[in-house]
Write a protein that holds these residues in place. Structure first.
Motif, PDB file in Angstrom:
ATOM      1  N   THR A 478       0.829  -1.211   0.000  1.00  0.00           N
ATOM      2  CA  THR A 478       0.000   0.000   0.000  1.00  0.00           C
ATOM      3  C   THR A 478       0.858   1.254   0.000  1.00  0.00           C
ATOM      4  OG1 THR A 478      -1.744  -1.182   1.206  1.00  0.00           O
ATOM      5  CG2 THR A 478      -1.837   1.223   1.200  1.00  0.00           C
ATOM      6  N   LEU A 479       1.877   1.270   0.861  1.00  0.00           N
ATOM      7  CA  LEU A 479       2.741   2.453   0.961  1.00  0.00           C
ATOM      8  C   LEU A 479       3.671   2.585  -0.238  1.00  0.00           C
ATOM      9  CD1 LEU A 479       3.739   2.247   4.745  1.00  0.00           C
ATOM     10  CD2 LEU A 479       2.044   3.732   3.702  1.00  0.00           C
ATOM     11  N   ASN A 480       4.042   1.473  -0.849  1.00  0.00           N
ATOM     12  CA  ASN A 480       5.001   1.501  -1.942  1.00  0.00           C
ATOM     13  C   ASN A 480       4.354   1.762  -3.294  1.00  0.00           C
ATOM     14  OD1 ASN A 480       7.163  -0.658  -3.714  1.00  0.00           O
ATOM     15  ND2 ASN A 480       7.815   1.205  -2.711  1.00  0.00           N
ATOM     16  N   MET A 481       3.066   1.427  -3.433  1.00  0.00           N
ATOM     17  CA  MET A 481       2.437   1.529  -4.741  1.00  0.00           C
ATOM     18  C   MET A 481       1.186   2.413  -4.737  1.00  0.00           C
ATOM     19  SD  MET A 481       2.974  -2.361  -6.165  1.00  0.00           S
ATOM     20  CE  MET A 481       2.848  -1.874  -7.874  1.00  0.00           C
ATOM     21  N   MET A 482       0.234   2.100  -3.893  1.00  0.00           N
ATOM     22  CA  MET A 482      -1.039   2.815  -3.955  1.00  0.00           C
ATOM     23  C   MET A 482      -0.905   4.279  -3.523  1.00  0.00           C
ATOM     24  SD  MET A 482      -4.115   2.664  -4.894  1.00  0.00           S
ATOM     25  CE  MET A 482      -4.353   0.891  -5.074  1.00  0.00           C
ATOM     26  N   VAL A 483      -0.274   4.523  -2.373  1.00  0.00           N
ATOM     27  CA  VAL A 483      -0.157   5.898  -1.875  1.00  0.00           C
ATOM     28  C   VAL A 483       0.643   6.778  -2.829  1.00  0.00           C
ATOM     29  CG1 VAL A 483       0.720   7.349  -0.001  1.00  0.00           C
ATOM     30  CG2 VAL A 483      -0.472   5.212   0.527  1.00  0.00           C
ATOM     31  N   PRO A 484       1.837   6.356  -3.306  1.00  0.00           N
ATOM     32  CA  PRO A 484       2.580   7.228  -4.235  1.00  0.00           C
ATOM     33  C   PRO A 484       1.830   7.523  -5.532  1.00  0.00           C
ATOM     34  CG  PRO A 484       4.033   5.554  -3.322  1.00  0.00           C
ATOM     35  CD  PRO A 484       2.643   5.183  -2.909  1.00  0.00           C
ATOM     36  N   ILE A 485       1.101   6.539  -6.068  1.00  0.00           N
ATOM     37  CA  ILE A 485       0.348   6.780  -7.302  1.00  0.00           C
ATOM     38  C   ILE A 485      -0.659   7.899  -7.096  1.00  0.00           C
ATOM     39  CG2 ILE A 485      -1.387   5.775  -8.841  1.00  0.00           C
ATOM     40  CD1 ILE A 485       0.094   3.104  -8.544  1.00  0.00           C
ATOM     41  N   LEU A 486      -1.385   7.846  -6.004  1.00  0.00           N
ATOM     42  CA  LEU A 486      -2.388   8.872  -5.736  1.00  0.00           C
ATOM     43  C   LEU A 486      -1.744  10.235  -5.481  1.00  0.00           C
ATOM     44  CD1 LEU A 486      -4.739   6.763  -3.435  1.00  0.00           C
ATOM     45  CD2 LEU A 486      -5.209   7.502  -5.773  1.00  0.00           C
ATOM     46  N   LEU A 487      -0.606  10.234  -4.794  1.00  0.00           N
ATOM     47  CA  LEU A 487       0.038  11.514  -4.476  1.00  0.00           C
ATOM     48  C   LEU A 487       0.606  12.191  -5.723  1.00  0.00           C
ATOM     49  CD1 LEU A 487       1.889  10.772  -1.108  1.00  0.00           C
ATOM     50  CD2 LEU A 487      -0.340  11.832  -1.457  1.00  0.00           C
ATOM     51  N   VAL A 488       1.257  11.429  -6.607  1.00  0.00           N
ATOM     52  CA  VAL A 488       1.838  12.073  -7.798  1.00  0.00           C
ATOM     53  C   VAL A 488       0.750  12.590  -8.733  1.00  0.00           C
ATOM     54  CG1 VAL A 488       3.939  10.686  -7.679  1.00  0.00           C
ATOM     55  CG2 VAL A 488       2.042   9.905  -9.097  1.00  0.00           C
ATOM     56  N   LEU A 489      -0.433  11.974  -8.684  1.00  0.00           N
ATOM     57  CA  LEU A 489      -1.545  12.469  -9.498  1.00  0.00           C
ATOM     58  C   LEU A 489      -2.123  13.767  -8.941  1.00  0.00           C
ATOM     59  CD1 LEU A 489      -3.438   9.135 -10.320  1.00  0.00           C
ATOM     60  CD2 LEU A 489      -2.132  10.570 -11.896  1.00  0.00           C
ATOM     61  N   GLY A 490      -1.751  14.106  -7.708  1.00  0.00           N
ATOM     62  CA  GLY A 490      -2.234  15.353  -7.122  1.00  0.00           C
ATOM     63  C   GLY A 490      -1.451  16.574  -7.562  1.00  0.00           C
ATOM     64  N   GLY A 491      -0.246  16.388  -8.129  1.00  0.00           N
ATOM     65  CA  GLY A 491       0.546  17.527  -8.591  1.00  0.00           C
ATOM     66  C   GLY A 491       0.892  18.528  -7.507  1.00  0.00           C
ATOM     67  N   PRO A 492       1.497  18.101  -6.388  1.00  0.00           N
ATOM     68  CA  PRO A 492       1.743  19.040  -5.278  1.00  0.00           C
ATOM     69  C   PRO A 492       2.746  20.143  -5.623  1.00  0.00           C
ATOM     70  CG  PRO A 492       2.855  16.944  -4.886  1.00  0.00           C
ATOM     71  CD  PRO A 492       1.971  16.734  -6.069  1.00  0.00           C
ATOM     72  N   VAL A 493       3.772  19.827  -6.425  1.00  0.00           N
ATOM     73  CA  VAL A 493       4.764  20.852  -6.757  1.00  0.00           C
ATOM     74  C   VAL A 493       4.139  21.929  -7.634  1.00  0.00           C
ATOM     75  CG1 VAL A 493       6.961  21.283  -7.918  1.00  0.00           C
ATOM     76  CG2 VAL A 493       6.670  19.216  -6.522  1.00  0.00           C
ATOM     77  N   THR A 494       3.356  21.500  -8.610  1.00  0.00           N
ATOM     78  CA  THR A 494       2.678  22.475  -9.477  1.00  0.00           C
ATOM     79  C   THR A 494       1.750  23.371  -8.668  1.00  0.00           C
ATOM     80  OG1 THR A 494       2.760  20.914 -11.317  1.00  0.00           O
ATOM     81  CG2 THR A 494       1.185  22.714 -11.489  1.00  0.00           C
ATOM     82  N   LEU A 495       1.018  22.789  -7.739  1.00  0.00           N
ATOM     83  CA  LEU A 495       0.135  23.587  -6.888  1.00  0.00           C
ATOM     84  C   LEU A 495       0.937  24.572  -6.048  1.00  0.00           C
ATOM     85  CD1 LEU A 495      -2.619  24.207  -5.578  1.00  0.00           C
ATOM     86  CD2 LEU A 495      -2.179  22.318  -3.983  1.00  0.00           C
ATOM     87  N   ALA A 496       2.039  24.102  -5.447  1.00  0.00           N
ATOM     88  CA  ALA A 496       2.843  24.981  -4.601  1.00  0.00           C
ATOM     89  C   ALA A 496       3.428  26.139  -5.401  1.00  0.00           C
ATOM     90  CB  ALA A 496       3.956  24.173  -3.933  1.00  0.00           C
ATOM     91  N   LEU A 515      11.851  25.483  -3.278  1.00  0.00           N
ATOM     92  CA  LEU A 515      11.227  24.321  -3.909  1.00  0.00           C
ATOM     93  C   LEU A 515      11.755  24.108  -5.322  1.00  0.00           C
ATOM     94  CD1 LEU A 515       9.123  22.066  -3.829  1.00  0.00           C
ATOM     95  CD2 LEU A 515       7.400  23.720  -4.543  1.00  0.00           C
ATOM     96  N   LEU A 516      11.896  25.186  -6.072  1.00  0.00           N
ATOM     97  CA  LEU A 516      12.457  25.074  -7.420  1.00  0.00           C
ATOM     98  C   LEU A 516      13.879  24.522  -7.385  1.00  0.00           C
ATOM     99  CD1 LEU A 516      11.218  28.329  -9.177  1.00  0.00           C
ATOM    100  CD2 LEU A 516      10.762  25.991  -9.897  1.00  0.00           C
ATOM    101  N   ALA A 517      14.662  24.985  -6.421  1.00  0.00           N
ATOM    102  CA  ALA A 517      16.034  24.491  -6.304  1.00  0.00           C
ATOM    103  C   ALA A 517      16.053  22.994  -6.009  1.00  0.00           C
ATOM    104  CB  ALA A 517      16.767  25.260  -5.203  1.00  0.00           C
ATOM    105  N   LEU A 518      15.116  22.529  -5.204  1.00  0.00           N
ATOM    106  CA  LEU A 518      15.037  21.095  -4.902  1.00  0.00           C
ATOM    107  C   LEU A 518      14.663  20.290  -6.140  1.00  0.00           C
ATOM    108  CD1 LEU A 518      14.976  18.681  -2.956  1.00  0.00           C
ATOM    109  CD2 LEU A 518      12.597  19.281  -2.428  1.00  0.00           C
ATOM    110  N   VAL A 519      13.657  20.758  -6.889  1.00  0.00           N
ATOM    111  CA  VAL A 519      13.209  20.032  -8.077  1.00  0.00           C
ATOM    112  C   VAL A 519      14.321  19.935  -9.113  1.00  0.00           C
ATOM    113  CG1 VAL A 519      11.603  20.104 -10.016  1.00  0.00           C
ATOM    114  CG2 VAL A 519      10.784  20.592  -7.703  1.00  0.00           C
ATOM    115  N   HIS A 520      15.116  20.976  -9.243  1.00  0.00           N
ATOM    116  CA  HIS A 520      16.176  21.005 -10.248  1.00  0.00           C
ATOM    117  C   HIS A 520      17.533  20.575  -9.703  1.00  0.00           C
ATOM    118  CE1 HIS A 520      13.842  22.907 -13.471  1.00  0.00           C
ATOM    119  NE2 HIS A 520      13.241  23.591 -12.513  1.00  0.00           N
TER     120      HIS A 520
END
Length: 705
Positions: A478-496, A515-520
């Motif tokens: 659940t933690l390795n597959m289901m939770v990450p799939i749902l979280l990446v579909l939420g687009g948290p970085v784009t929202l932030a 945040l930009l420095a972390l992503v890049h």
């Protein structure tokens, strides 16, 4: 520092309709620099901080408070533990070195906090003079932290063995005690982290590597929480989790204020900005410190015993000290921010902050005394084997109804889940208040992911996961597959990036730029490389369970926390480039995304098949120690877990395939709309040119005929 720890403690949008992220202008690339501090050395602080005598006085005050309280309470802990009294040198020396380790750790953490987030770097990404001075102070504190941690290895080994500290000076004797007692091991790890910090602070000049050192310093606080006596006995899961929050909150608050006081005394630049930023952080730390302290205390002492036991009275004294600190600190920083903003200088801030730090030193002493005062519940309790091993008792087999009713709130991951949901909703609200839309589907995906995270770690699944391999495997998948799939579909970085305002040209970088420095960052680029992400995602299964690592980690609560963190992060890094709304540092073509997904499927299936056919039990000694009467054979339970691992990959793969199909369809629709707009703007120029080409080809063919 802890309530109980025995040896320690909008504009700015995403860039395009697809959510592209632009490269940050500041801070710049976090390249490691070992060259002379040419740009930094050109500007030196106009006045040295000169906090050494002040900190020494505060450390002595903390040690005096701790020793005084233990003397008054009579040192009952040795009789309770059934150990030989190791003598006055060990009994009181362990408190002195603990105060020294806590104080030096806080100064190191706080100084790196100042250099990373409270004062801005230069436009090139190199530390400014204020950040450089803070890093050098962190390095000095890290050397002291290292020395006190090494001393703590000797003192905790002697204390645990009931011997004078001189008896463990022999390397062979010391090694035997370190192997047998957990607390010296924790201090050894802490010493190694402190040594890395001390060396790193002598080398780095860039903002990016300073941020790395800051997070490493925070990580250096964790081994003490994991190996103290919060990590043993009844309810040690709740005690350890609360202690983690407590230590981090205390280090950031105390260390940050000391670093800010030093910054003000050397008349550094950006004092209003640093003070305003720290004031917000201090309020959060005060709340975390108070809440975690209450939870930790309630685990060890009943409310009725607060006024009738030595431990309860010390707890009350610490509560009063923290409350006074919170009110006093908030009021004086608000006043200081106004005075500094009005050009009155930092004199008032220095005077008031010095008083606040002295009160903090008293609180340090109270916390150290708590570590040496036996809790009344610990004295009276006789926990069962199950409670000693996992922190609590299990009443019977887990039923379908029990999955939804037998909750035990996970203080770490439950809190993280609630905080992530609240922050996301705050971002969505910020967008809507200024009239911007945010897709409902993304919000539903993110909230579903946080809800599943909460359910997997705090419901009956989380409660029984440490005791049964089959339930653990459900939580793992659940933690390795289901939770990450749902979280990446939420687009948290784009929202932030859309919700957080940009700092603006010429202004110091803020959360959006961080945040930009972390992503890049290079770390993000490496982790999202398809090969690296695949190896981490599927390789960790085999390394964890087939190398003996899982069996060793079963009886350690901190190891369960680390495993869950790895499952979440490995899954997020894997699914982010495949179906993530946020643009990944490495973009994959559609077929590349599908290929990466399908490449992982056989490895999951093979892992489950191997588990189902194993003839030995992984972690057999631990599970046999639990001796749960309703588990019908450990090998059978393990085979059920293997079947779960084999079959549970189907649903996540289906969700990912559907998400990919939807994303490709929408991408085609956007491309078609762009093509239509081009045709409207050019008057079907492309179609006219294409027809002209066909006509020309036909005429050439007719001429040849």
């Amino acid at each position: 520092m802890s309530a109980e720890a025995e040896p320690a403690r909008s504009a700015a949008a995403e860039g395009s309709a697809a959510g592209a992220v632009s490269a940050p202008s500041a801070p710049a690339s976090p390249a490691l620099s070992v060259s002379p501090a040419s740009s930094v050395s050109q500007r030196r602080p106009r006045r040295p901080a000169a906090l050494g005598p002040f900190l020494l006085t505060g450390g002595l005050l903390s040690a005096a408070v701790a020793v005084g309280i233990v003397v008054l309470t009579g040192g009952l802990s040795y009789a309770v533990a059934g150990l030989t009294d190791p003598g006055d040198v060990t009994r009181y020396g362990i408190m002195v070195v603990r105060v020294g380790a806590d104080l030096s750790a806080a100064v190191s953490v706080g100084s790196l906090l100042l250099a990373t987030f409270l004062v801005p770097p230069q436009k090139s990404g190199t530390l400014d003079v204020d950040g450089y001075a803070a890093v050098r102070a962190a390095g000095t504190a890290a050397w002291l932290w290292f020395l006190f941690a090494i001393a703590s290895v000797f003192f905790t080994a002697a204390d645990g063995a009931g011997k004078p500290v001189t008896a463990v000076f022999d390397p062979v004797v010391l090694l035997n005690y370190v192997e047998a007692i957990e607390q010296p091991k924790g201090w050894l790890i802490t010493a190694a982290v402190a040594l890395l910090l001390a060396l790193g602070c002598r080398l780095v000049l860039s903002w990016g590597w300073t941020a790395v050192l800051f997070f490493l310093s925070v990580g250096g606080l964790l081994p003490i929480a994991a190996t103290g006596h919060s990590a043993s006995g009844g309810s040690h899961d709740m005690a350890t989790n609360s202690l983690l929050f407590h230590l981090i909150g205390a280090a950031l608050w105390v260390g940050g204020l000391i670093a800010l006081l030093a910054h003000a005394r050397r008349r550094g630049d950006h004092l209003p900005l640093a003070t305003a930023r720290f004031s917000k952080l201090a309020l959060v730390c005060w709340f975390v410190l108070g809440a975690s302290g209450v939870v930790n205390a309630l685990v060890r002492v009943a409310p009725a015993q607060l006024f009738t036991t030595d431990y309860g009275l010390v707890v009350l004294a610490k509560v009063v000290a923290i409350a006074v600190l919170g009110v006093f600190g908030h009021q004086h920083r608000q006043r200081s921010v106004r005075e500094i903003g009005d050009g009155a200088g930092g004199g008032a801030f220095v005077r008031l902050a010095a008083v606040e730090v002295l009160v903090m030193f008293v609180t340090f002493g109270l916390a150290t005394a708590l570590a040496r005062t036996p809790p009344p519940l610990e004295i009276a309790a006789q926990p069962s084997t199950t409670e000693l091993l996992i922190g609590y008792d299990l009443d019977g087999p887990l039923t379908l109804l029990g999955v939804f009713t037998e909750w035990r709130f996970n203080l770490v991951y439950g809190t993280v889940a609630i905080a992530l949901a609240a922050l996301y909703l705050a971002g969505v609200r910020a967008l809507r208040r200024r009239g911007d839309a945010w897709p409902v589907g993304r919000t539903v995906a993110w909230l579903s992911g946080t809800a599943v995270l909460l359910f997997a770690t705090s419901s009956g699944l989380g409660r029984y996961s440490p005791a049964m391999f089959s339930i653990h495997m459900i939580g793992h998948m659940t933690l390795n597959m289901m939770v990450p799939i749902l979280l990446v579909l939420g687009g948290p970085v784009t929202l932030a990036l859309r919700a957080l305002p940009p700092s603006g040209r010429g202004r110091p970088p803020g959360p959006r730029e961080w945040l930009l420095a972390l992503v890049h960052s290079p770390i993000a680029r490496v982790l999202t490389h398809p090969v690296v992400a695949l190896v981490i995602f599927v390789g960790s299964f085999y390394v964890l369970y087939y190398s003996g690592l899982f069996a060793v980690a079963l009886d350690q609560h901190w190891a369960h926390l680390a495993m869950n963190a790895h499952f979440l992060l490995a899954g997020y890094v894997f699914f982010w480039p495949i179906i993530g709304i946020d643009p990944a540092p490495r973009q994959l073509p559609p077929l590349g995304k599908l290929g990466l997904l399908m490449a992982s499927v056989p490895f999951h299936a093979f892992f489950g098949v191997v588990l189902m056919n194993m003839q030995t039990v992984i972690g057999e000694s631990f599970y046999r120690s639990l001796d749960l009467p309703w588990v019908d054979g450990l090998l059978a339970d393990q085979r059920v877990g293997g079947g779960i691992a084999w079959a549970s990959g189907e649903l996540p793969v289906l969700i990912v395939m559907i998400a990919l199909l939807v994303q490709w369809t929408r991408s085609d629709e956007r491309e078609a709309k762009r093509s239509d707009r081009r045709e409207e703007a050019t008057g079907d120029a492309e179609l006219t040119a294409y027809n002209a080409m066909l006509k020309q080809l036909a005429e050439r063919g007719a001429q040849r005929d």
